[in-house]
Each structure stands twice: as structure tokens, then as C-alpha cells.
Design a protein around this motif. Structure first.
Motif, PDB file in Angstrom:
ATOM      1  N   PHE A 122      -2.771  -6.280  -6.929  1.00 35.85           N
ATOM      2  CA  PHE A 122      -1.476  -6.710  -6.386  1.00 35.85           C
ATOM      3  C   PHE A 122      -1.043  -8.098  -6.847  1.00 35.85           C
ATOM      4  O   PHE A 122       0.137  -8.338  -7.072  1.00 35.85           O
TER       5      PHE A 122
ATOM      6  N   ILE B  88      -3.090  -3.917   0.518  1.00 30.38           N
ATOM      7  CA  ILE B  88      -3.001  -4.883  -0.590  1.00 30.38           C
ATOM      8  C   ILE B  88      -4.114  -4.538  -1.574  1.00 30.38           C
ATOM      9  O   ILE B  88      -5.295  -4.786  -1.299  1.00 30.38           O
TER      10      ILE B  88
ATOM     11  N   LEU C  35       6.656  -1.481  -5.055  1.00 29.89           N
ATOM     12  CA  LEU C  35       5.206  -1.759  -4.976  1.00 29.89           C
ATOM     13  C   LEU C  35       4.644  -1.414  -3.595  1.00 29.89           C
ATOM     14  O   LEU C  35       3.454  -1.540  -3.357  1.00 29.89           O
TER      15      LEU C  35
END
Ligand SMILES: O=C(CO)[C@H](O)[C@H](O)COP(=O)(O)O
Length: 234
Positions: free
Chosen positions: A206, A202, A169
Motif C-alpha cells: 500500500f 492495509i 485502491l
């Protein structure tokens, strides 16, 4: 010395609270919202503690019938010490809650969880009709992640898998939060590890992306919640 300051002086971290006067003023504003019969969600951290003290004072002075739902063992113990009756989400839904935050961005999205209580804090915020988040200027950021990593509560045996997924991620740093006063990692109130995770960016998805990893219990990202940010003056 009055009842409030006695209790505040008893706290081991009382002298570490930044901007205590400003936060106490806001704590009094929060306490002024209390109505007889209210069920109040109680966030964790030093700012929440100040609000709790102010609320307990009103409840005591005006003999109000109020119940608290605390988000951590620490705040449960403070409720007991302050004489505030405690209830749970099994029995009641909070009418409103107050909490603190580590970071607030211009969209009112938050990073929380310095105290490791983000799972119960998110549960309470999700269950409550109104949420007041008490902060001061030091918590305001242009971009989430500017000052704090994202705390993530993880089922211990899922650690290798979760780390791999977090890296994909975009996690640039993943630290297992160490305990203080015990060797090894901190163990959350739910028996899990807490990771502190840095990301360069971010994104809006997220919170959902992190939560969808098997083994993640909860993250300290609060994106898109309906929150009332209450600012303590410096
Ligand atoms: O999320 C939290 C605990 O899990 C706290 O609300 C947050 O860390 C702010 O704490 P403080 O009011 O002590 O600055």
C-alpha cells in the motif's frame, strides 16, 4: 523547577501528553545516545519534543557540538528556543534520528502524520543510518489502521484524481483534514492538502501503491523500514 520542566510547562499541549513520566524516561535514554559531533534528525510531535528537551539539556551541560535536522517548523522553533544549532539535508546526513508514531504493528510498520509532517519525517528516516521510534503501549496495534486513518499529503489540484485513485485502491472514507484557526483545509508546510483515509485492509504494497498516484506527495505509511522501536513504560 528545573530547566526541562520550565520548557515543558510552556507548551500548550504539555498537559495533554499521555504518560509523560514514561516518555520522559525514554527521552533521557535517547539523550544518553548523543555523542559529540552528532547530526541528529528530529521528528515531530509531543514525544519527539520531550526527547529534544532532554538532548538539549545534555548538549548544554556537556557543551557538546551537536546539530539537529528538524522535520517541521514547530520543531525548528523548539530547536531555536532550546539553543540547539540546526542544519539541513543539503549540508549533512543524519547520524541517527528519533521520532514518534501514531500506530506500530507487530512487524514494526507505522502510521505517522497526525502532525502532518510525514513527508519530511520519511525523508529523514530514509536518509538516516539509525532511527529510534519512541512510543508507548497505546500506540501498539495488531493491524495498521486500527485506530488512525492513513494521512496522505496531496498536491491541491490533484485532489479529484487522487480521490478517485484512492477509492479504487479500496479507501472507504476520505476526509480532507480541516485547519484549526483558519477556515477550510489545513495546508501542509509544503503547500499541500492532507487527506485522512480509511481502508478496511492495509496491504504490504500500500505504501508504494499510494505513492505511485500522481499528485500524492507522501503518505504516513511506513512499511518495511529498519526501525528501532523504543517503548515507554506506562
Ligand atoms: O508523525 C507524527 C507527526 O507527523 C508524530 O510523530 C506522531 O503523530 C506521534 O505524535 P505524538 O508523539 O505527539 O503522539
Amino acid at each position: 523547577m528545573n530547566w526541562n520542566s520550565n520548557l515543558i510547562n510552556n507548551l500548550e499541549w504539555a498537559d495533554k501528553i499521555i504518560n509523560i513520566e514514561g516518555k520522559q524516561k525514554v527521552a533521557a535514554e535517547i539523550a544518553a545516545k548523543v555523542k559529540d559531533g552528532d547530526i541528529i534528525g528530529v521528528g515531530s510531535g509531543s514525544t519527539s519534543y520531550l526527547a529534544l528537551v532532554a538532548i538539549a539539556q545534555r548538549v548544554k551541560d556537556e557543551k557538546l557540538n551537536v546539530k539537529a535536522i528538524p522535520t517541521s517548523v514547530e520543531l525548528s522553533m523548539f530547536c531555536a528556543k532550546l539553543g540547539l544549532p540546526v542544519t539541513s539535508l543539503y549540508e549533512h546526513k543524519p547520524d541517527w534520528l528519533f521520532d514518534g508514531a501514531d500506530e506500530v504493528d507487530p512487524d514494526k510498520s507505522l502510521i505517522k502524520g497526525r502532525g502532518g509532517a510525514m513527508f519530511k519525517e520519511k525523508l529523514l528516516i530514509s536518509s538516516s543510518a539509525i532511527s529510534y521510534i519512541i512510543v508507548d503501549e497505546s500506540k501498539m496495534v495488531n493491524k495498521l489502521g486500527a485506530k488512525f486513518p492513513v494521512p496522505i499529503e496531496v498536491f491541491p489540484q490533484a485532489l479529484p484524481y487522487v480521490e478517485k485513485e484512492l477509492k479504487s485502491l479500496g479507501a472507504t472514507e476520505i476526509a480532507i483534514r480541516p485547519a484549526k484557526g483558519k477556515d477550510g483545509p489545513i495546508i501542509s508546510e509544503n503547500g499541500n492538502l492532507v487527506l485522512d483515509c480509511k481502508f478496511d485492509e492495509i496491504g504490504k504494497s500500500f505504501e508504494r501503491d499510494i505513492k505511485s498516484i500522481t499528485g500524492v506527495i507522501e503518505s504516513g505509511l511506513f512499511i518495511g523500514y529498519e526501525l528501532n522501536i523504543v517503548m515507554a513504560a506506562n
